[in-house]
Design an enzyme around this catalytic site. Structure first.
Site, short mmCIF file in Angstrom:
data_model
loop_
_atom_site.label_atom_id
_atom_site.label_comp_id
_atom_site.label_asym_id
_atom_site.label_seq_id
_atom_site.Cartn_x
_atom_site.Cartn_y
_atom_site.Cartn_z
N CYS A 383 7.37 -5.99 5.11
CA CYS A 383 8.18 -5.62 3.94
C CYS A 383 8.92 -4.29 4.20
CB CYS A 383 7.32 -5.60 2.69
SG CYS A 383 8.29 -5.99 1.23
N HIS A 509 4.79 -11.01 2.74
CA HIS A 509 3.46 -10.42 2.96
C HIS A 509 2.46 -11.46 3.46
CE1 HIS A 509 4.16 -6.53 0.84
NE2 HIS A 509 5.14 -7.24 0.30
N GLU A 511 -0.33 -10.94 4.72
CA GLU A 511 -1.71 -10.50 4.49
C GLU A 511 -2.33 -11.12 3.24
OE1 GLU A 511 0.99 -8.69 4.11
OE2 GLU A 511 0.81 -7.13 2.59
#
Ligand code: GLN
Length: 545
Positions: A383, A509, A511
């Site tokens: 990001c 993202h 994650e």
């Protein structure tokens, strides 16, 4: 159509005892026994969601597929269960009040005085039952944020009391407390637990199971004492001893029979042993690494343990997948300058530049990216990290002096990262970013394609700014390629650098999607690239090599 049982998890004595991990571990065991489970978090603060909180308040803001900005515990729920959550899995006092006040304005309660009981408590109960009423779950586990006795938790505890009264065996309360060890007395102490259960009893709630967080094993005497003073059977006193990793907790809870106790109390079949093969394989690999890699995590909240929670957990999953230990070295971006960068990044096998907002520490991130680009160290930018890679490339390769993101420098001569068109009219800050899951098309001849092994993925987003397509041709010609594109709006999602062993920047993202059962391929391959980098370092530094 399943009929749900409702399990509440409350906390006593102290915050940070790990209600989220206990809830996730219990859910994991029930899931491994074949039950369908979901976990929900009720947060007692007035913010409508944690999207507007900075990480100093409650750590990372986790984002669900449907674009809800939520408490970081939802990340644990997904990482443990490998099942996506949604907005319905996180409710705050702010959201409860907002809904009730909206209804009041519409005239839904015309004539009535709107009160905490029954209107707020009814709305809390509605939010809890919403999940059960989907018919998709055997168990809805609801974690209540905060500690019993807090003024702001009272309406939640009252809602629990009412649900227990209405539902009998279909509703159960687990209370997590602390049993401290007093070194001077050489003893574990049960008094704080007794007091915290009394506090719950004052609100009319008798816990069914007490989970005791402790540094030392509870002996039978302690269990009997808690049983006697807190009106639970000794088998309902569960030890939760400090664990080496949070991923041990399901196994510890299995040994303590938390799941069996709960199934017995809710009159559900216990069945055979839970299926935990994948989980145990993961734990084995986690604890028996064959190698080590050193990854730098560059951000501006590195002193906070929970600010980059999902990233740290993703590295744990990816490390196990590669059978190596990933040592994450947090590096504060504010301390990185041309003079310090070589020393700060010395010995690293890979560098991740973290997501973030605002100006603080941004030049340090850009300086670090220049260094890893030039020194061919594996790089993953997430990001804001990706946006910094774009800025760095434009300044130092394309020669666009003063290039920047308009988030940081609104009148930059080269706005290579700019506000998305549909963000320009938005002034409200809460819940208005580009949030949640969007499709990304991947170019076949890219590293990204080799990583995902497919041409289309859906990943979660949380941003307002984007790559400015006006500059795309110049970037591509100079070697920074857009290899992932959102097909509907033509937004650049992923950039890759030609001639570099592993340099990837992603607007989304990854994650948020890494779990124990399904580690995220981008993290798995990043760690693999770091392993390869460390192997080449070893060869080149070997005098005989
Ligand atoms: N601040 C940047 C944006 O809004 C990046 C956000 C992030 O890193 N999550 O686009």
């Amino acid at each position: 159509m399943l009929k749900a049982k409702y399990i509440f998890v409350t906390g006593g004595v102290s915050s940070s005892l790990g209600k989220g991990i206990i809830s996730s571990s219990l859910a994991k065991l029930l899931q491994a026994r074949g039950f369908a489970v979901t976990i929900q978090k009720l947060d007692p603060y007035i913010n409508v969601d944690p999207g507007t909180l900075n990480p100093y308040e409650h750590g990372e803001c986790y984002v669900t597929e449907d674009g809800a900005e939520t408490d970081l515990d939802l990340g644990h729920y997904e990482r443990f269960l490998n099942v996506p959550t949604s907005q319905a899995n996180n409710v705050t006092t702010g959201r409860i009040y907002q809904t009730v006040i909206d209804k009041e304005r519409k005239g839904d309660y015309l004539g009535a005085t709107v009160q905490v009981i029954p209107h707020i408590t009814d709305e809390i109960k509605r939010s809890v039952k919403l999940l059960g009423e989907t018919g998709k779950f055997d168990f809805v586990i609801t974690e209540i944020g905060g500690t019993v006795g807090d003024i702001e938790s009272l309406p939640y505890v009252e809602a629990v009391r009412q649900m227990r009264w209405e539902m009998g065996d279909d509703c159960l309360v687990i209370h997590l407390t602390l049993v401290p060890y007093l070194a001077a007395a050489g003893e574990l102490k049960t008094k704080p637990t007794q007091h915290s259960v009394k506090t719950l009893l004052e609100s009319g709630v008798q816990p069914d199971i007490i989970v005791c967080r402790t540094e030392r094993h509870l002996n039978q005497n302690i269990r009997n004492k808690i049983s006697l003073f807190c009106n639970v059977s000794p088998s309902s006193v569960i030890e939760s001893i400090d664990a080496e990793t949070i991923y041990d907790v399901p196994i510890l809870m299995l040994e303590e029979k938390l799941d069996v106790e709960l199934l017995r109390k809710t009159r559900m079949p216990v069945g055979n042993e839970p299926k935990l093969k994948i989980w145990k394989q993961f734990l084995y690999k986690l604890k028996n690494p064959k190698d080590t890699v050193n990854i730098g995590l560059i951000g501006k909240y590195i002193e906070l343990k929970d600010a980059y929670k999902s990233i740290n957990e993703s590295f744990i999953h990816a490390g196990a997948a590669n059978e190596c230990e990933v040592k994450v070295h947090p590096i504060h971006s504010e301390g990185i300058t041309d003079a310090t960068v070589a020393e700060k990044l010395n010995g690293l096998d890979g560098v991740l530049v973290a997501p973030g907002f605002g100006e603080r520490g941004i030049e340090g991130k850009i300086t670090a990216i220049k260094y890893v680009r030039e020194n061919k160290i594996p790089f993953l930018g997430i990001c804001l990290g990706m946006q910094c890679a774009v800025v760095e490339f434009s300044r130092n390769v394309l020669g666009y002096e003063g290039a920047h993101s308009t988030e940081i420098l609104p009148d930059t001569p080269f706005p290579v990262i700019d506000l998305m068109e549909d963000q320009k009219k938005i002034s409200n800050k809460g819940g208005t970013m580009r949030l949640g899951s969007y499709t990304c098309k991947i170019k076949k001849d890219s590293k990204l394609y080799a990583i995902y092994q497919k041409g289309e993925v859906a990943e979660r987003h949380r941003h307002r700014f984007e790559f400015n397509n006006r500059y795309l041709n110049e970037f591509e010609e100079a070697g920074m390629r857009a290899v992932g594109i959102n097909p509907n709006e033509n937004l650049v999602e992923v950039i890759e650098l030609k001639g570099h062993p592993w340099f990837i920047g992603i607007q989304y993202h990854p994650e948020y999607r890494s779990t124990v059962a399904s580690p995220h391929p981008l993290f798995v391959h990043f760690v693999k690239a770091a392993l390869e980098h460390s192997a080449t370092l070893r060869v080149t530094s070997d005098p005989k090599g």
